[in-house]
Enzyme design. Structure first.
Site, PDB file in Angstrom:
ATOM      1  N   GLY A   1       0.821  -1.197   0.000  1.00 59.06           N
ATOM      2  CA  GLY A   1       0.000   0.000   0.000  1.00 59.06           C
ATOM      3  C   GLY A   1       0.856   1.247   0.000  1.00 59.06           C
ATOM      4  O   GLY A   1       2.011   1.233  -0.429  1.00 59.06           O
TER       5      GLY A   1
ATOM      6  N   ILE B   1       2.307   3.010   2.428  1.00 58.94           N
ATOM      7  CA  ILE B   1       3.535   3.013   3.223  1.00 58.94           C
ATOM      8  C   ILE B   1       4.615   2.214   2.526  1.00 58.94           C
ATOM      9  O   ILE B   1       5.765   2.665   2.387  1.00 58.94           O
ATOM     10  CB  ILE B   1       3.269   2.469   4.637  1.00 58.94           C
ATOM     11  CG1 ILE B   1       2.327   3.403   5.395  1.00 58.94           C
ATOM     12  CG2 ILE B   1       4.584   2.312   5.394  1.00 58.94           C
ATOM     13  CD1 ILE B   1       1.905   2.884   6.765  1.00 58.94           C
TER      14      ILE B   1
ATOM     15  N   THR C   1       5.938  -2.962  11.366  1.00 60.94           N
ATOM     16  CA  THR C   1       5.424  -1.640  11.729  1.00 60.94           C
ATOM     17  C   THR C   1       3.955  -1.536  11.354  1.00 60.94           C
ATOM     18  O   THR C   1       3.406  -0.439  11.271  1.00 60.94           O
ATOM     19  CB  THR C   1       6.229  -0.524  11.020  1.00 60.94           C
ATOM     20  OG1 THR C   1       6.166  -0.735   9.604  1.00 60.94           O
ATOM     21  CG2 THR C   1       7.676  -0.515  11.470  1.00 60.94           C
ATOM     22  N   ALA C   2       3.319  -2.698  11.111  1.00 60.30           N
ATOM     23  CA  ALA C   2       1.916  -2.726  10.690  1.00 60.30           C
ATOM     24  C   ALA C   2       1.012  -2.945  11.901  1.00 60.30           C
ATOM     25  O   ALA C   2       0.749  -2.012  12.658  1.00 60.30           O
ATOM     26  CB  ALA C   2       1.729  -3.804   9.631  1.00 60.30           C
ATOM     27  N   ARG C   3       0.557  -4.167  12.111  1.00 57.41           N
ATOM     28  CA  ARG C   3      -0.288  -4.520  13.243  1.00 57.41           C
ATOM     29  C   ARG C   3       0.313  -5.735  13.932  1.00 57.41           C
ATOM     30  O   ARG C   3       0.809  -6.659  13.279  1.00 57.41           O
ATOM     31  CB  ARG C   3      -1.727  -4.809  12.780  1.00 57.41           C
ATOM     32  CG  ARG C   3      -2.480  -3.555  12.311  1.00 57.41           C
ATOM     33  CD  ARG C   3      -2.723  -2.604  13.475  1.00 57.41           C
ATOM     34  NE  ARG C   3      -3.485  -1.413  13.095  1.00 57.41           N
ATOM     35  CZ  ARG C   3      -2.949  -0.240  12.806  1.00 57.41           C
ATOM     36  NH1 ARG C   3      -1.624  -0.122  12.804  1.00 57.41           N
ATOM     37  NH2 ARG C   3      -3.704   0.788  12.510  1.00 57.41           N
TER      38      ARG C   3
ATOM     39  N   GLU D   1      -1.265  -4.367  23.576  1.00 55.53           N
ATOM     40  CA  GLU D   1      -0.548  -3.108  23.750  1.00 55.53           C
ATOM     41  C   GLU D   1      -1.122  -2.350  24.942  1.00 55.53           C
ATOM     42  O   GLU D   1      -2.351  -2.271  25.087  1.00 55.53           O
ATOM     43  CB  GLU D   1      -0.637  -2.269  22.471  1.00 55.53           C
ATOM     44  CG  GLU D   1       0.090  -2.927  21.304  1.00 55.53           C
ATOM     45  CD  GLU D   1       0.036  -2.085  20.031  1.00 55.53           C
ATOM     46  OE1 GLU D   1      -0.688  -1.060  20.011  1.00 55.53           O
ATOM     47  OE2 GLU D   1       0.712  -2.455  19.066  1.00 55.53           O
TER      48      GLU D   1
ATOM     49  N   HIS E   1       4.647   1.122  19.462  1.00 56.78           N
ATOM     50  CA  HIS E   1       3.698   1.516  18.408  1.00 56.78           C
ATOM     51  C   HIS E   1       3.710   3.034  18.184  1.00 56.78           C
ATOM     52  O   HIS E   1       2.666   3.678  18.090  1.00 56.78           O
ATOM     53  CB  HIS E   1       2.275   1.058  18.751  1.00 56.78           C
ATOM     54  CG  HIS E   1       1.439   0.823  17.518  1.00 56.78           C
ATOM     55  ND1 HIS E   1       0.362  -0.035  17.503  1.00 56.78           N
ATOM     56  CD2 HIS E   1       1.528   1.325  16.262  1.00 56.78           C
ATOM     57  CE1 HIS E   1      -0.179  -0.044  16.305  1.00 56.78           C
ATOM     58  NE2 HIS E   1       0.515   0.776  15.524  1.00 56.78           N
TER      59      HIS E   1
ATOM     60  N   ALA F   1       6.892   4.359  16.390  1.00 57.38           N
ATOM     61  CA  ALA F   1       8.149   4.602  15.672  1.00 57.38           C
ATOM     62  C   ALA F   1       7.991   5.687  14.606  1.00 57.38           C
ATOM     63  O   ALA F   1       8.918   6.430  14.330  1.00 57.38           O
ATOM     64  CB  ALA F   1       8.651   3.310  15.038  1.00 57.38           C
TER      65      ALA F   1
END
Length: 290
Positions: free
Chosen positions: A93, A95, A172-174, A203, A222, A224
Site C-alpha cells: 500500500g 507506506i 510496523t503494521a499490526r 498493547e 507503536h 516509531a
C-alpha cells in the site's frame, strides 16, 4: 452500534486505524468511512521503516551497549551494509510504496508481495513475487499489510523457517500480523538474526513478555513513525472529512469509496425524511447564540 444509529451519515477516524469498525458492514449500510491517512502518515512510517532497517543492519543497539558498558570492540564487525541486499515488502500500500521510493539509490533489490497486487501496477525497480519467494530471498522482510482474518499470524513458525538465517524481520503494521511466540523462538534460537517490532497483539507490551529479554530485538511502543508533522496533520484532515460527509461529498480520505452509491442512497433517504434535505434544514435552523 451501527444499527442503533439510523441518522448516521458517516464515521470519521482522526487517525489511521479502523480495526474497531466492521468496514464491510458499514459499506452495506451505506455508511461512508474516512480516516487520517494523510501524506505525513505514510511518509513518516516509511522514514521510520528505513531507520529500523539501518538500526538492525548496523547493530546500533549493540554498538551503543558496548560504549555504555565500556566493553572492548568485538573481534569482527557486526554491522552490515544495506547496499546489495534484498528487501521484501509484505503488503504494498501507500507506506510500502513510500518505503520502496526511499530505497531507490541504495542499490537494493526490492520484492513485493500482496494478494491483490497487480504486477502491471508495480513501479520500476520493484518485483512482484509470491510470499514464499519473498521470504526465501529477502535479507530484510518488512510487514506493511492491514490486519484481516487472512493476515492474522501471517508470519508464523513455517514462514520464519523459510527466511534466511541472517535475515531481519520488521513489523510496523499490526501486532497480530505475526505470531509473537514463534518470533520469540526464532530470535532466541538464531533462526533469524534480528527483528524490529513496533506493534504487538497486546498493547502496551506486557512487562513479562519474553520478547523483552532478547538482545536481538528492537521493541518500540507503536510510535516509531509518530512525528510532530503527522500529529499536526490529523485535525485538519478530520475536519475536511467531516465537512465533506455533511456536504454529501466523498471525503478526501475515504476508506470505502466503493460504498459511495449506497451512501448517496442513504443520504437521499435521510434528507427526504427531514423534509427538504440537509441544505433546507441548515437554512431553517435558528442562528446559534451563546
Amino acid at each position: 452500534v451501527l444499527a442503533a444509529a439510523p441518522r448516521l451519515r458517516g464515521v470519521v477516524f482522526p487517525s489511521i486505524g479502523t480495526e474497531s469498525l466492521d468496514l464491510a458492514d458499514a459499506g452495506r449500510r451505506g455508511l461512508m468511512v474516512a480516516n487520517g491517512a494523510t501524506p505525513e502518515n505514510f511518509q513518516s512510517m516509511a522514514e521510520a521503516t528505513i531507520m529500523l532497517m539501518l538500526n538492525l543492519s548496523y547493530d546500533l543497539r549493540g554498538t551503543e551497549d558496548l560504549l555504555r558498558r565500556n566493553a572492548p570492540r568485538p573481534a569482527a564487525p557486526r554491522a552490515r551494509m544495506l547496499q546489495g541486499k534484498t528487501v521484501g515488502l509484505v503488503g504494498f500500500g501507500r507506506i510500502a510504496r513510500a518505503v520502496a521510493d526511499r530505497l531507490r539509490g541504495w542499490n537494493v533489490e526490492i520484492l513485493a508481495s500482496s494478494p491483490r497486487l497487480d504486477p502491471a501496477q508495480v513501479p520500476a525497480g520493484v518485483r512482484a513475487v509470491a510470499l514464499d519467494t519473498l521470504l526465501r530471498a529477502s535479507d530484510i522482510v518488512s510487514l506493511h499489510t492491514t490486519l484481516t482474518p487472512g493476515s492474522r499470524h501471517l508470519i508464523g513458525p513455517a514462514e520464519l523457517r523459510r527466511m534466511k538465517p541472517g535475515a531481519f524481520l520488521l513489523n510496523t503494521a499490526r501486532g497480530a500480523c505475526v505470531d509473537e511466540a514463534a518470533v520469540h523462538q526464532a530470535l532466541r534460537d538464531g533462526l533469524i538474526a534480528g527483528a524490529a517490532l513496533d506493534a504487538f497483539e497486546v498493547e502496551p507490551l506486557p512487562p513479562d513478555s519474553p520478547l523483552r529479554q532478547l538482545d536481538n530485538a528492537i521493541l518500540t511502543p507503536h510510535m516509531a513513525g509518530h512525528t510532530q508533522e503527522l500529529y499536526a496533520s490529523f485535525a485538519p484532515a478530520c475536519v475536511r472529512n467531516v465537512e465533506a460527509i455533511l456536504a454529501g461529498e466523498l471525503p478526501p480520505h475515504a476508506c470505502n469509496p466503493s460504498a459511495a452509491p449506497a451512501w448517496r442512497e442513504r443520504l437521499a433517504r435521510l434528507d427526504g425524511a427531514r423534509g427538504g434535505g440537509l441544505a433546507h434544514a441548515r437554512n431553517a435552523a435558528p442562528p446559534f447564540r451563546k
